[in-house]
Design an enzyme around this catalytic site. Structure first.
Site, PDB file in Angstrom:
ATOM      1  N   SER A  83      10.141  -4.015  44.902  1.00  0.00           N
ATOM      2  CA  SER A  83      10.109  -2.870  43.990  1.00  0.00           C
ATOM      3  C   SER A  83       9.498  -1.676  44.706  1.00  0.00           C
ATOM      4  O   SER A  83       8.954  -1.817  45.810  1.00  0.00           O
ATOM      5  CB  SER A  83       9.278  -3.211  42.742  1.00  0.00           C
ATOM      6  OG  SER A  83       7.896  -2.999  42.992  1.00  0.00           O
ATOM      7  N   SER A 122     -13.541  36.986  74.934  1.00  0.00           N
ATOM      8  CA  SER A 122     -13.775  38.132  74.065  1.00  0.00           C
ATOM      9  C   SER A 122     -12.933  39.320  74.510  1.00  0.00           C
ATOM     10  O   SER A 122     -12.732  39.551  75.700  1.00  0.00           O
ATOM     11  CB  SER A 122     -15.256  38.524  74.077  1.00  0.00           C
ATOM     12  OG  SER A 122     -15.469  39.721  73.370  1.00  0.00           O
ATOM     13  N   SER A 123     -12.462  40.085  73.518  1.00  0.00           N
ATOM     14  CA  SER A 123     -11.684  41.283  73.821  1.00  0.00           C
ATOM     15  C   SER A 123     -12.572  42.497  74.045  1.00  0.00           C
ATOM     16  O   SER A 123     -12.107  43.533  74.519  1.00  0.00           O
ATOM     17  CB  SER A 123     -10.706  41.568  72.676  1.00  0.00           C
ATOM     18  OG  SER A 123     -11.413  41.764  71.455  1.00  0.00           O
ATOM     19  N   THR A 164     -35.831  16.414  71.074  1.00  0.00           N
ATOM     20  CA  THR A 164     -35.858  15.828  69.732  1.00  0.00           C
ATOM     21  C   THR A 164     -36.296  16.915  68.772  1.00  0.00           C
ATOM     22  O   THR A 164     -37.180  17.720  69.096  1.00  0.00           O
ATOM     23  CB  THR A 164     -36.828  14.638  69.657  1.00  0.00           C
ATOM     24  OG1 THR A 164     -38.141  15.063  70.045  1.00  0.00           O
ATOM     25  CG2 THR A 164     -36.376  13.505  70.570  1.00  0.00           C
ATOM     26  N   HIS A 165     -35.703  16.970  67.594  1.00  0.00           N
ATOM     27  CA  HIS A 165     -35.974  18.043  66.613  1.00  0.00           C
ATOM     28  C   HIS A 165     -35.670  19.418  67.203  1.00  0.00           C
ATOM     29  O   HIS A 165     -36.276  20.412  66.792  1.00  0.00           O
ATOM     30  CB  HIS A 165     -37.433  18.001  66.129  1.00  0.00           C
ATOM     31  CG  HIS A 165     -37.861  16.675  65.618  1.00  0.00           C
ATOM     32  ND1 HIS A 165     -37.581  16.233  64.349  1.00  0.00           N
ATOM     33  CD2 HIS A 165     -38.554  15.662  66.225  1.00  0.00           C
ATOM     34  CE1 HIS A 165     -38.081  15.016  64.180  1.00  0.00           C
ATOM     35  NE2 HIS A 165     -38.672  14.642  65.301  1.00  0.00           N
ATOM     36  N   VAL A 183     -16.909  33.552  78.245  1.00  0.00           N
ATOM     37  CA  VAL A 183     -16.040  32.386  78.120  1.00  0.00           C
ATOM     38  C   VAL A 183     -16.591  31.520  76.997  1.00  0.00           C
ATOM     39  O   VAL A 183     -17.706  31.009  77.093  1.00  0.00           O
ATOM     40  CB  VAL A 183     -15.968  31.577  79.433  1.00  0.00           C
ATOM     41  CG1 VAL A 183     -15.082  30.358  79.245  1.00  0.00           C
ATOM     42  CG2 VAL A 183     -15.446  32.452  80.566  1.00  0.00           C
ATOM     43  N   ASN A 184     -15.839  31.389  75.941  1.00  0.00           N
ATOM     44  CA  ASN A 184     -16.323  30.691  74.752  1.00  0.00           C
ATOM     45  C   ASN A 184     -16.035  29.195  74.795  1.00  0.00           C
ATOM     46  O   ASN A 184     -15.088  28.753  75.460  1.00  0.00           O
ATOM     47  CB  ASN A 184     -15.682  31.295  73.501  1.00  0.00           C
ATOM     48  CG  ASN A 184     -16.160  32.708  73.243  1.00  0.00           C
ATOM     49  OD1 ASN A 184     -17.262  33.072  73.618  1.00  0.00           O
ATOM     50  ND2 ASN A 184     -15.317  33.514  72.619  1.00  0.00           N
ATOM     51  N   HIS A 187      24.990  -1.230  47.269  1.00  0.00           N
ATOM     52  CA  HIS A 187      24.323  -0.532  46.168  1.00  0.00           C
ATOM     53  C   HIS A 187      22.849  -0.339  46.536  1.00  0.00           C
ATOM     54  O   HIS A 187      22.214  -1.254  47.074  1.00  0.00           O
ATOM     55  CB  HIS A 187      24.444  -1.335  44.869  1.00  0.00           C
ATOM     56  CG  HIS A 187      24.031  -0.570  43.650  1.00  0.00           C
ATOM     57  ND1 HIS A 187      22.703  -0.395  43.299  1.00  0.00           N
ATOM     58  CD2 HIS A 187      24.768   0.074  42.705  1.00  0.00           C
ATOM     59  CE1 HIS A 187      22.638   0.306  42.178  1.00  0.00           C
ATOM     60  NE2 HIS A 187      23.880   0.610  41.790  1.00  0.00           N
ATOM     61  N   PRO A 188      22.270   0.853  46.259  1.00  0.00           N
ATOM     62  CA  PRO A 188      20.893   1.126  46.688  1.00  0.00           C
ATOM     63  C   PRO A 188      19.848   0.200  46.073  1.00  0.00           C
ATOM     64  O   PRO A 188      18.880  -0.166  46.744  1.00  0.00           O
ATOM     65  CB  PRO A 188      20.662   2.578  46.271  1.00  0.00           C
ATOM     66  CG  PRO A 188      21.688   2.874  45.238  1.00  0.00           C
ATOM     67  CD  PRO A 188      22.869   2.026  45.598  1.00  0.00           C
ATOM     68  N   GLY A 200       5.053   6.596  44.800  1.00  0.00           N
ATOM     69  CA  GLY A 200       5.992   6.812  45.895  1.00  0.00           C
ATOM     70  C   GLY A 200       7.392   6.324  45.608  1.00  0.00           C
ATOM     71  O   GLY A 200       8.203   6.157  46.529  1.00  0.00           O
TER      72      GLY A 200
END
Length: 485
Positions: free
Chosen positions: A161, A340-341, A209-210, A347-348, A151-152, A121
């Site tokens: 650093s 849906s079209s 369950t399962h 209704v999703n 100065h930078p 970086g």
């Protein structure tokens, strides 16, 4: 005739304006660099822009990292003042850093660099150094690009650093984003699920369950399980912050602290803690803090856990809402938009699907962070930009996703009482309630008969000779919601 640095720069600047009115010329050991006049960055950033033309606007170094670097430059200027740096220079750097921290200067004009750059970086660190430097020069009525009176490297980057700066900036950025965005979103989901847990504590439904019918529970108990999952996610994430708050500042390049005054790191991190109001501390081992990114791998592991938990919850809700007539149909989701079209009336579960895709992306980010974490070689991890961008992306996705999921889905869920009662009364697993009274084998025969004949456990039990009053008492689902008395 001798010229000082300021006079030399003014001569070069005037010559540059004669030939290129939209550019200034900056010199370094590699030669001259043309920098656009309206940019606060300098020669280093310009070279990086030329050498790393990778990706698009979406690949820019995240704003949170730039802000964190700004915080470091401000804290460093305050600290360096105590070590003898000129007060007017320190004050100008501090004010300039405020313009970075506030986001005032965050755009492609001043911070154009992307994630795909030098692995520690350093280019982004220098980008911030140059912007802060030139903004400070403006404040001191100097000439942008002249590196005088600020100065930078000599002033803005004094005593630290790119390695300890950028590694610390990632931790600062991630911690701030977690506190600002993700924790509030998780708490919002927990609050919503808690309300559902309490509101639905008496609504009995069949468990599964399962993916098969199981014994009853309440809808409140089911959503209470989801609430506890998110509670656990918040707790685990909070625990992982301990290591994230440890910063590498003061370690400079490899962790030895070369070119940094004694106590600089401790004092600088203390200033960052004051500025952010977060409990940052100097890392106990600076070699680990620069050479390793394990704290970020740990944090993203918790983000991955949140994605896993949320995916389970969203999937369960989507399946429970399936239908309305040919699925489970136990709950109804908010009708936010047509689904849906070509199929009117559909209704999703769009909010669930969006959340599931976010979770999938976070799981993908986990791989990138993991690979980045183990590619630290010797005294430096050189995958820091990609680690930073993926951790921050996951935080942003989960934060906005969970908030949206809670507001546009969880809050508006309603139970389908007719469907819940129907499946409860027809379930063969109610037979578990009479096992202790008539024995396992006889109960199994009753359940088998009900399945073959398409009837209910109650009807087959009565047909098998069990007194109706007994079966009515034994098959009360409310008696199956906890341990037997």
């Amino acid at each position: 005739m001798s010229f000082d640095q300021k006079e030399i720069f003014n001569i070069i600047y005037k010559l540059a304006r004669l030939t290129q009115t939209e550019m200034r010329v900056e010199l370094d050991a590699m030669g001259a660099v043309n920098v656009p006049l309206d940019r606060l960055y300098g020669r280093h950033t310009t070279r990086a822009l030329k050498n790393f033309t990778i990706g698009g606007i979406e690949d820019r170094m995240p704003r949170a990292i730039i802000i964190a670097l700004g915080l470091i430059k401000k804290a460093a200027s305050i600290t360096n003042r105590s070590f003898g740096l000129e007060p007017n220079v320190c004050d100008a750097i501090s004010i300039a850093a405020d313009d970075v921290i506030s986001g005032k200067l965050y755009d492609e004009h001043h911070f154009p660099l992307g994630t795909w750059q030098e692995g520690a970086g350093a280019h982004s660190n220098m980008n911030v150094n140059e912007v802060v430097c030139n903004r400070a020069i403006q404040l001191l009525r100097g000439q942008i690009g002249g590196h005088f009176p600020v100065h930078p490297q000599t002033h803005v980057n004094l005593a630290h650093s790119p390695h300890d700066s950028f590694s610390s900036a990632i931790n600062i950025a991630v911690a701030m984003e977690l506190q600002k965005k993700l924790f509030p979103s998780i708490l919002l989901v927990i609050d919503t699920l808690t309300k559902k847990e309490q509101l639905w504590r008496d609504i009995i439904k069949m468990g599964r369950t399962h993916l098969m019918d199981a014994v009853p529970l309440t809808l409140g108990q089911e959503f209470g399980g989801y609430r506890q999952m998110m509670d656990n996610c918040s707790t685990r994430l909070g625990s992982a912050l301990k290591h994230l708050y440890q910063l590498s500042l003061g370690g400079t390049s490899v962790g030895t602290g070369a070119n940094s005054p004694d106590q600089f790191g401790i004092k600088c991190v203390g200033e960052i803690a004051k500025l952010t109001k977060l409990p940052f501390v100097c890392a106990p081992n600076l070699f680990e803090a620069i050479g390793s990114r394990d704290s970020l791998v740990e944090i993203h592991g918790e983000l991955n856990s949140i994605a896993v938990s949320t995916m389970k919850i969203a999937n369960d809700i989507m399946f429970m809402a399936s239908g309305p007539n040919c699925g489970l149909g136990e709950i109804e989701l908010p009708k936010n938009e047509p689904g849906s079209s070509i199929m009117p009336g559909m209704v999703n579960p769009t909010q669930c699907e969006a959340m599931l895709m976010i979770c999938a992306q976070v799981m993908g980010n986990q791989t990138a962070v993991t690979v980045g974490g183990y590619n630290g070689h010797f005294e430096l991890n050189s995958f820091m930009p990609v680690i930073a961008s993926n951790v921050l992306r996951s935080i942003n996705l989960l934060s906005s996703g969970l908030k949206n999921f809670s507001t546009n889905c969880l809050v508006g869920i309603e139970p389908n009482m007719k469907r819940l009662e129907k499946t409860l009364n027809e379930s063969l697993m109610l037979v578990a309630a009479i096992t202790n009274h008539i024995g396992y084998d006889r109960a199994a025969e009753i359940a088998k008969a009900a399945n073959i004949n398409g009837t209910t456990v109650k009807k087959e039990a009565i047909r098998g000779g069990i007194v109706k009053e007994d079966i009515d008492m034994w098959l009360n689902p409310s008696n199956m919601l906890g341990p037997s008395e």
